[in-house]
Design a protein around this motif. Structure first.
Motif, PDB file in Angstrom:
ATOM      1  N   GLN A   1       0.864  -1.187   0.000  1.00 13.10           N
ATOM      2  CA  GLN A   1       0.000   0.000   0.000  1.00 13.10           C
ATOM      3  C   GLN A   1       0.896   1.230   0.000  1.00 13.10           C
ATOM      4  O   GLN A   1       1.629   1.467   0.971  1.00 13.10           O
ATOM      5  CB  GLN A   1      -0.882  -0.020   1.249  1.00 13.10           C
ATOM      6  CG  GLN A   1      -1.739  -1.290   1.342  1.00 13.10           C
ATOM      7  CD  GLN A   1      -2.414  -1.458   2.689  1.00 13.10           C
ATOM      8  OE1 GLN A   1      -1.814  -1.214   3.743  1.00 13.10           O
ATOM      9  NE2 GLN A   1      -3.663  -1.894   2.667  1.00 13.10           N
TER      10      GLN A   1
ATOM     11  N   PRO B   1      -1.342  13.203  -3.017  1.00 23.74           N
ATOM     12  CA  PRO B   1      -1.385  12.793  -4.429  1.00 23.74           C
ATOM     13  C   PRO B   1      -0.080  13.069  -5.183  1.00 23.74           C
ATOM     14  O   PRO B   1       0.337  12.264  -6.015  1.00 23.74           O
ATOM     15  CB  PRO B   1      -2.554  13.611  -4.996  1.00 23.74           C
ATOM     16  CG  PRO B   1      -3.449  13.815  -3.816  1.00 23.74           C
ATOM     17  CD  PRO B   1      -2.548  13.946  -2.617  1.00 23.74           C
TER      18      PRO B   1
ATOM     19  N   PRO C   1       1.268   9.147  -6.711  1.00 32.01           N
ATOM     20  CA  PRO C   1       0.340   9.186  -7.840  1.00 32.01           C
ATOM     21  C   PRO C   1      -0.211   7.791  -8.163  1.00 32.01           C
ATOM     22  O   PRO C   1       0.454   6.782  -7.917  1.00 32.01           O
ATOM     23  CB  PRO C   1       1.208   9.712  -8.991  1.00 32.01           C
ATOM     24  CG  PRO C   1       2.612   9.449  -8.594  1.00 32.01           C
ATOM     25  CD  PRO C   1       2.653   9.455  -7.091  1.00 32.01           C
ATOM     26  N   GLN C   2      -1.420   7.783  -8.700  1.00 32.48           N
ATOM     27  CA  GLN C   2      -2.117   6.530  -8.994  1.00 32.48           C
ATOM     28  C   GLN C   2      -1.308   5.625  -9.930  1.00 32.48           C
ATOM     29  O   GLN C   2      -1.381   4.402  -9.854  1.00 32.48           O
ATOM     30  CB  GLN C   2      -3.478   6.875  -9.622  1.00 32.48           C
ATOM     31  CG  GLN C   2      -4.553   5.819  -9.469  1.00 32.48           C
ATOM     32  CD  GLN C   2      -4.893   5.532  -7.997  1.00 32.48           C
ATOM     33  OE1 GLN C   2      -4.871   6.426  -7.162  1.00 32.48           O
ATOM     34  NE2 GLN C   2      -5.167   4.275  -7.700  1.00 32.48           N
TER      35      GLN C   2
ATOM     36  N   THR D   1       0.498   2.187  -9.211  1.00 33.99           N
ATOM     37  CA  THR D   1      -0.121   0.852  -9.088  1.00 33.99           C
ATOM     38  C   THR D   1       0.406  -0.100 -10.154  1.00 33.99           C
ATOM     39  O   THR D   1       0.286  -1.314 -10.003  1.00 33.99           O
ATOM     40  CB  THR D   1      -1.657   0.914  -9.205  1.00 33.99           C
ATOM     41  OG1 THR D   1      -1.967   1.596 -10.406  1.00 33.99           O
ATOM     42  CG2 THR D   1      -2.280   1.640  -8.035  1.00 33.99           C
TER      43      THR D   1
ATOM     44  N   SER E   1      -1.372  -0.962  -4.282  1.00 33.90           N
ATOM     45  CA  SER E   1      -2.471   0.007  -4.288  1.00 33.90           C
ATOM     46  C   SER E   1      -1.943   1.347  -3.796  1.00 33.90           C
ATOM     47  O   SER E   1      -0.908   1.415  -3.127  1.00 33.90           O
ATOM     48  CB  SER E   1      -3.629  -0.484  -3.402  1.00 33.90           C
ATOM     49  OG  SER E   1      -3.158  -0.774  -2.099  1.00 33.90           O
ATOM     50  N   VAL E   2      -2.667   2.430  -4.133  1.00 31.79           N
ATOM     51  CA  VAL E   2      -2.259   3.791  -3.768  1.00 31.79           C
ATOM     52  C   VAL E   2      -3.330   4.402  -2.878  1.00 31.79           C
ATOM     53  O   VAL E   2      -4.532   4.235  -3.136  1.00 31.79           O
ATOM     54  CB  VAL E   2      -2.032   4.630  -5.047  1.00 31.79           C
ATOM     55  CG1 VAL E   2      -1.958   6.113  -4.726  1.00 31.79           C
ATOM     56  CG2 VAL E   2      -0.751   4.181  -5.758  1.00 31.79           C
ATOM     57  N   HIS E   3      -2.916   5.106  -1.820  1.00 32.27           N
ATOM     58  CA  HIS E   3      -3.852   5.675  -0.840  1.00 32.27           C
ATOM     59  C   HIS E   3      -3.411   7.092  -0.481  1.00 32.27           C
ATOM     60  O   HIS E   3      -2.211   7.362  -0.407  1.00 32.27           O
ATOM     61  CB  HIS E   3      -3.877   4.812   0.430  1.00 32.27           C
ATOM     62  CG  HIS E   3      -4.131   3.359   0.135  1.00 32.27           C
ATOM     63  ND1 HIS E   3      -5.370   2.788   0.252  1.00 32.27           N
ATOM     64  CD2 HIS E   3      -3.301   2.381  -0.319  1.00 32.27           C
ATOM     65  CE1 HIS E   3      -5.301   1.502  -0.101  1.00 32.27           C
ATOM     66  NE2 HIS E   3      -4.051   1.236  -0.460  1.00 32.27           N
ATOM     67  N   HIS E   4      -4.413   7.953  -0.195  1.00 32.34           N
ATOM     68  CA  HIS E   4      -4.104   9.342   0.156  1.00 32.34           C
ATOM     69  C   HIS E   4      -4.591   9.713   1.548  1.00 32.34           C
ATOM     70  O   HIS E   4      -4.552  10.885   1.917  1.00 32.34           O
ATOM     71  CB  HIS E   4      -4.721  10.291  -0.899  1.00 32.34           C
ATOM     72  CG  HIS E   4      -4.252   9.993  -2.289  1.00 32.34           C
ATOM     73  ND1 HIS E   4      -2.920   9.935  -2.635  1.00 32.34           N
ATOM     74  CD2 HIS E   4      -4.935   9.720  -3.429  1.00 32.34           C
ATOM     75  CE1 HIS E   4      -2.800   9.640  -3.917  1.00 32.34           C
ATOM     76  NE2 HIS E   4      -4.009   9.487  -4.413  1.00 32.34           N
TER      77      HIS E   4
END
Ligand code: CP
Length: 315
Positions: free
Chosen positions: A190, A195, A199-200, A203, A210-213
């Motif tokens: 993770q 952002p 950044p997405q 992934t 996965s990407v989380h903010h």
């Protein structure tokens, strides 16, 4: 030649595309060295060249020690090399090869520098960190330390384990290599940050990423392990830090107290206490969770011995 040797080649530029078998082979060898430091056969006729064109404490020190423990001579041109007189890295590594180096360890601020160096010589080149690209021996040592801490260092299988990597992910070659190593062993990784730092697109690094903010939302279901990253300000140019970097993404004592005591805490260093992490969280004797930061450093010597040993035997 074992499958893993064919995949790895003689040097080590990055972990992207490296089969899990190759990762496990290297970790097994490093684990054997950790358990019995004398397991490495003495070698007298090898020489390891260190060409670090960026500052380092852990990586340079542990490659030096790893080479010495293998009985190899060390040629260190890291400070005062002729690159300051305009010599290219390619010409520097050709010179080191001409001296008889059996492996050349390169660190540079330029992404791709290690691959360029490898293209210039037939001597194995080991990437000790190139810009924002990769830091493969750090990825391997993080995987080894994590597997060990979780009791998964029998099969090196991290299936079902969640590792959160928090902070300035996009600037971090460590984040890339550690993600690749741990994802290859089955972990869910993770990547967490504002952002701009997470950044997405990250992934696509590997399956299970996965990407989380929102760090606090992520911690509502705590991961088994957390790796904190410093802000890599040397790669930011004039761009200021995100305004909420500390408030929303630092591992403060208050945040750590809300986590299970068994949560493993990693940090590749250098650490900046009071910014991405509080000192009380990082120190084992004071931490409300389980820091393994010093063990990561220890694992680094064994991993670098395993990687150098392979470079020597592949010649
Ligand atoms: N983790 C790491 O690469 O540390 P150094 O910059 O001290 O080598």
């Amino acid at each position: 030649m074992p499958t893993s040797d064919r995949a790895l080649g003689r040097g080590l530029i990055g972990l992207r595309g490296l089969p899990a078998l190759a990762v496990r082979d290297l970790l097994s060898r490093a684990r054997a060295i950790l358990r019995s430091p004398d397991a490495a056969p003495p070698r007298r006729s090898q020489a390891v060249a260190l060409a670090f064109f960026e500052a380092s404490t852990r990586t340079r020190g542990s490659f030096t020690l790893a080479a010495q423990r293998l009985g190899a001579a060390v040629i260190d041109v890291s400070t005062g090399s002729s690159t300051s007189k305009g010599e290219s890295i390619a010409e520097t590594v050709r010179t080191l090869e001409a001296m008889g180096a059996d492996a050349i360890v390169v660190r540079s601020a330029a992404s791709g520098a290690a691959a360029c160096a490898q293209a210039a010589v037939s001597t194995p080149v080991i990437n000790a960190g190139d810009g924002r690209h990769e830091h493969p021996t750090q990825g391997l040592l993080d995987a080894l330390a994590l597997c060990e801490a979780l009791g998964r260092d029998g099969a090196f299988d991290l299936t079902g384990v969640r590792l959160a990597i928090v902070g300035d992910v996009v600037s971090s070659r460590v984040a890339r290599s550690t993600t690749l190593a741990c994802a290859a062993l089955g972990a869910s990784v993770q990547l967490v940050g504002p952002p701009r730092w997470a950044p997405q697109a990250l992934t696509t690094l590997a399956q299970g990423v996965s990407v989380h903010h929102d760090l606090d939302a992520l911690f509502a279901t705590p991961p088994e392990a957390i790796m904190m990253l410093r802000a890599q300000t040397e790669r930011h140019g004039e761009v200021p830090l995100p305004a909420d970097a500390r408030e929303a993404f630092a591992l403060t004592t208050a945040r750590a107290r809300a986590l299970p005591r068994s949560t493993i805490l990693m940090h590749p260093g250098p650490m900046n206490p009071g910014t991405e992490i509080d000192l009380d969280v990082a120190l084992p004797e004071r931490s409300p969770i389980r820091p393994i930061i010093r063990r990561q450093v220890r694992c680094g010597v064994a991993v670098r011995m395993a990687v150098l040993e392979r470079a020597f035997t592949a010649r």
